[in-house]
Write an enzyme that holds these catalytic residues in place. Structure first.
Site, PDB file in Angstrom:
ATOM      1  N   HIS A  75      71.042  46.997  37.625  1.00  0.00           N
ATOM      2  CA  HIS A  75      70.400  45.823  36.977  1.00  0.00           C
ATOM      3  C   HIS A  75      69.517  45.910  36.914  1.00  0.00           C
ATOM      4  O   HIS A  75      68.165  46.321  37.459  1.00  0.00           O
ATOM      5  CB  HIS A  75      71.640  44.860  37.913  1.00  0.00           C
ATOM      6  CG  HIS A  75      71.346  45.345  38.957  1.00  0.00           C
ATOM      7  ND1 HIS A  75      70.140  45.116  40.368  1.00  0.00           N
ATOM      8  CD2 HIS A  75      71.470  46.291  40.183  1.00  0.00           C
ATOM      9  CE1 HIS A  75      69.992  45.070  41.081  1.00  0.00           C
ATOM     10  NE2 HIS A  75      70.658  46.468  41.268  1.00  0.00           N
ATOM     11  N   ASP A  77      68.725  41.979  37.513  1.00  0.00           N
ATOM     12  CA  ASP A  77      68.697  41.495  38.130  1.00  0.00           C
ATOM     13  C   ASP A  77      68.034  41.695  39.907  1.00  0.00           C
ATOM     14  O   ASP A  77      67.764  42.567  40.463  1.00  0.00           O
ATOM     15  CB  ASP A  77      68.986  40.211  38.814  1.00  0.00           C
ATOM     16  CG  ASP A  77      70.547  40.921  39.553  1.00  0.00           C
ATOM     17  OD1 ASP A  77      70.665  41.953  38.979  1.00  0.00           O
ATOM     18  OD2 ASP A  77      70.909  40.409  40.165  1.00  0.00           O
ATOM     19  N   GLU A 140      73.085  41.366  38.655  1.00  0.00           N
ATOM     20  CA  GLU A 140      74.870  41.479  39.280  1.00  0.00           C
ATOM     21  C   GLU A 140      74.337  41.897  41.213  1.00  0.00           C
ATOM     22  O   GLU A 140      75.596  41.381  42.035  1.00  0.00           O
ATOM     23  CB  GLU A 140      74.110  43.722  39.314  1.00  0.00           C
ATOM     24  CG  GLU A 140      74.680  44.549  40.093  1.00  0.00           C
ATOM     25  CD  GLU A 140      74.608  44.841  41.635  1.00  0.00           C
ATOM     26  OE1 GLU A 140      75.489  45.550  41.775  1.00  0.00           O
ATOM     27  OE2 GLU A 140      73.718  44.141  41.770  1.00  0.00           O
TER      28      GLU A 140
END
Length: 368
Positions: A75, A77, A140
Site C-alpha cells: 500500500h 498510504d 489500506e
C-alpha cells in the site's frame, strides 16, 4: 559490486516515496512514480483513480496466461504523523546511521520499493522466464478501501501473493481478521440539575465499556493467537448541564479462526447488555495459509524459515480483500520494515534489511 550497490535503486525509490506525503490520502503522486518506473521497464501498467487524488497501480510482466505464479502487493498510504513530536521531518527520506528515516519507511514504502525493483531486475535479466503482477493500493490503513475499489477485470489470478508489510524479513503466513463496531446507547435528555428526570446514555455506555475492557476470556486460536477487543473512541454529551441522550463508542475487534464476526458480535452484545445497539463498520476476514502450501516460497525468501513454526500477524492487510479476487492464492507476508516501527514517532527502516528483502524477492521470481 556489493548487494547494497546492486539494490541502490530500491533505496532511491523508497526515499522518493517517503518524500511524497500520503498521510491519510493523496496517493496519486506516489502511484504515478511507481507506475512510470514500471512502464519504463516494459511492464503493462494500469493506474485506476476511482477517487480524485487516490490511485491504485496494477502492473504485469510476462506472457498472457490465466494465472501468474507470483503477485506482489503493498500500500502507498501511511498513517498521520505530527511533525511537532518527531526529532526529524517525517517526510525527510533522509539516510542516517544505516537507516531510512520518515513516515512510511517501515510501513511500507521500503517494502513497495523492494518489490518494484526486484520485479524490474528479474524482467530485465530474464524477460522470457519472468511472469509477475504488482498491485499497489491506496487507503489500506483505513480499511483496505483501495483494494476494494480495484476493478476485478484488472486482476489476473495468482498462485502466490506476497504482501510487503513490515515483518523484519520473516515469513508470515497470514493474519487475524478485523471487525470495527459502533456501539450506541440512547438515553433521555433532561436538565443537569434534575438528572433523575432523564436517562444518562454516557453512564450506560461507560458501564458497558468497563465490562468489555475488563473481559479476559476472549478465545485463543492455536495458530493466530488470542482474539482482542480495543475501545478506540468514545463520544457523548453536549455540555455539563445537560443529561446526554446519545453516546457512541467504536471498537476494534481482531478475530481469529473459530471466533469471527457473528461470534464476536454475540459476545460483545452480551457484555453490553440491553439498550445498546451494535453496528458493523468494517469486516475483513483473517488470512491463513497452510505451511505446506508456502514452504518453497518461504525457503526462497528466508532460507530455513520453513522449518520454524508458522507465524500469523495481529494486523490486517489487503490480502483480506485480494485473496478472493486472485483465485485464493497462498499468502506470505514478507517485508523489510520493522514491525515495531509501524505507526510510531521517528519511524525508520534498516537499509541492510531493504537490501536483503530486494535480493530475496528477486530470488523468488527467478527460481519459483
Amino acid at each position: 559490486m556489493d548487494d547494497a550497490d546492486t539494490w541502490r535503486g530500491a533505496t532511491d525509490l523508497a526515499r522518493r516515496l517517503v518524500r511524497i506525503d500520503t498521510r491519510g490520502g493523496r496517493e496519486a503522486p506516489a502511484a504515478a512514480l511507481v507506475a512510470d518506473r514500471l512502464d519504463a521497464a516494459g511492464f503493462d501498467v494500469r493506474v485506476e483513480e476511482p477517487i480524485p487524488g487516490r490511485a491504485n497501480v496494477i502492473a504485469r510482466f510476462g506472457p498472457a496466461a490465466p494465472r501468474v505464479p507470483v503477485t506482489f502487493t503493498g500500500h502507498l498510504d501511511t498513517v498521520p504523523a505530527d511533525p511537532s513530536g518527531w526529532s526529524f521531518d517525517p517526510m525527510s527520506g533522509e539516510l542516517r546511521d544505516g537507516r531510512l528515516l520518515g513516515r512510511g519507511s517501515s510501513d511500507m514504502k521500503a517494502g513497495v520499493a523492494c518489490q518494484v525493483e526486484a520485479a524490474i531486475r528479474a524482467a530485465r535479466e530474464s524477460p522470457r522466464d519472468t511472469a509477475v503482477q504488482l498491485i499497489l493500493t491506496f487507503g489500506e490503513e483505513t480499511g483496505c478501501h483501495g483494494a476494494e475499489q480495484i476493478d476485478a477485470a484488472s486482476l489476473t489470478p495468482t498462485d502466490l501473493l506476497i504482501v510487503a508489510e513490515p515483518t523484519g524479513n520473516r515469513t508470515v503466513l497470514g493474519h487475524k481478521g478485523v471487525l470495527w463496531l459502533a456501539a450506541t446507547a440512547r438515553g433521555v435528555s433532561a436538565h443537569g440539575s434534575r438528572p433523575e428526570l432523564g436517562r444518562n446514555a454516557i453512564a450506560a455506555l461507560a458501564a458497558a465499556a468497563t465490562r468489555i475492557h475488563g473481559h479476559r476470556d476472549w478465545p485463543v486460536s492455536p495458530t493466530h493467537g488470542p482474539a482482542t477487543v480495543n475501545i478506540g473512541t468514545f463520544h457523548a454529551g453536549e455540555q455539563p448541564n445537560l443529561v446526554p441522550d446519545h453516546a457512541e463508542m467504536r471498537l476494534d475487534v481482531r478475530t481469529v479462526p473459530g471466533f469471527g464476526r457473528d461470534e464476536a458480535i454475540a459476545e460483545i452484545a452480551r457484555l453490553c447488555g440491553d439498550g445498546i445497539t451494535l453496528e458493523p463498520l468494517l469486516d475483513l476476514p483473517g488470512v491463513a495459509t497452510a505451511p505446506s502450501a508456502a514452504a518453497t516460497a518461504r525457503e526462497l525468501l528466508a532460507p530455513g524459515s520453513s522449518a520454524r513454526p508458522a507465524e500469523y500477524a495481529t494486523y490486517f492487510t489487503d490480502a483480506s480483500v485480494l485473496t478472493g479476487r486472485l483465485g485464493d492464492p497462498a499468502v506470505v507476508v514478507y517485508g523489510p520494515g520493522d514491525p515495531d516501527q509501524a505507526h510510531v514517532t521517528d519511524e525508520s527502516c534498516s537499509l541492510a534489511a531493504m537490501t536483503e528483502s530486494a535480493e530475496a524477492m528477486h530470488r523468488l521470481l527467478r527460481r519459483l
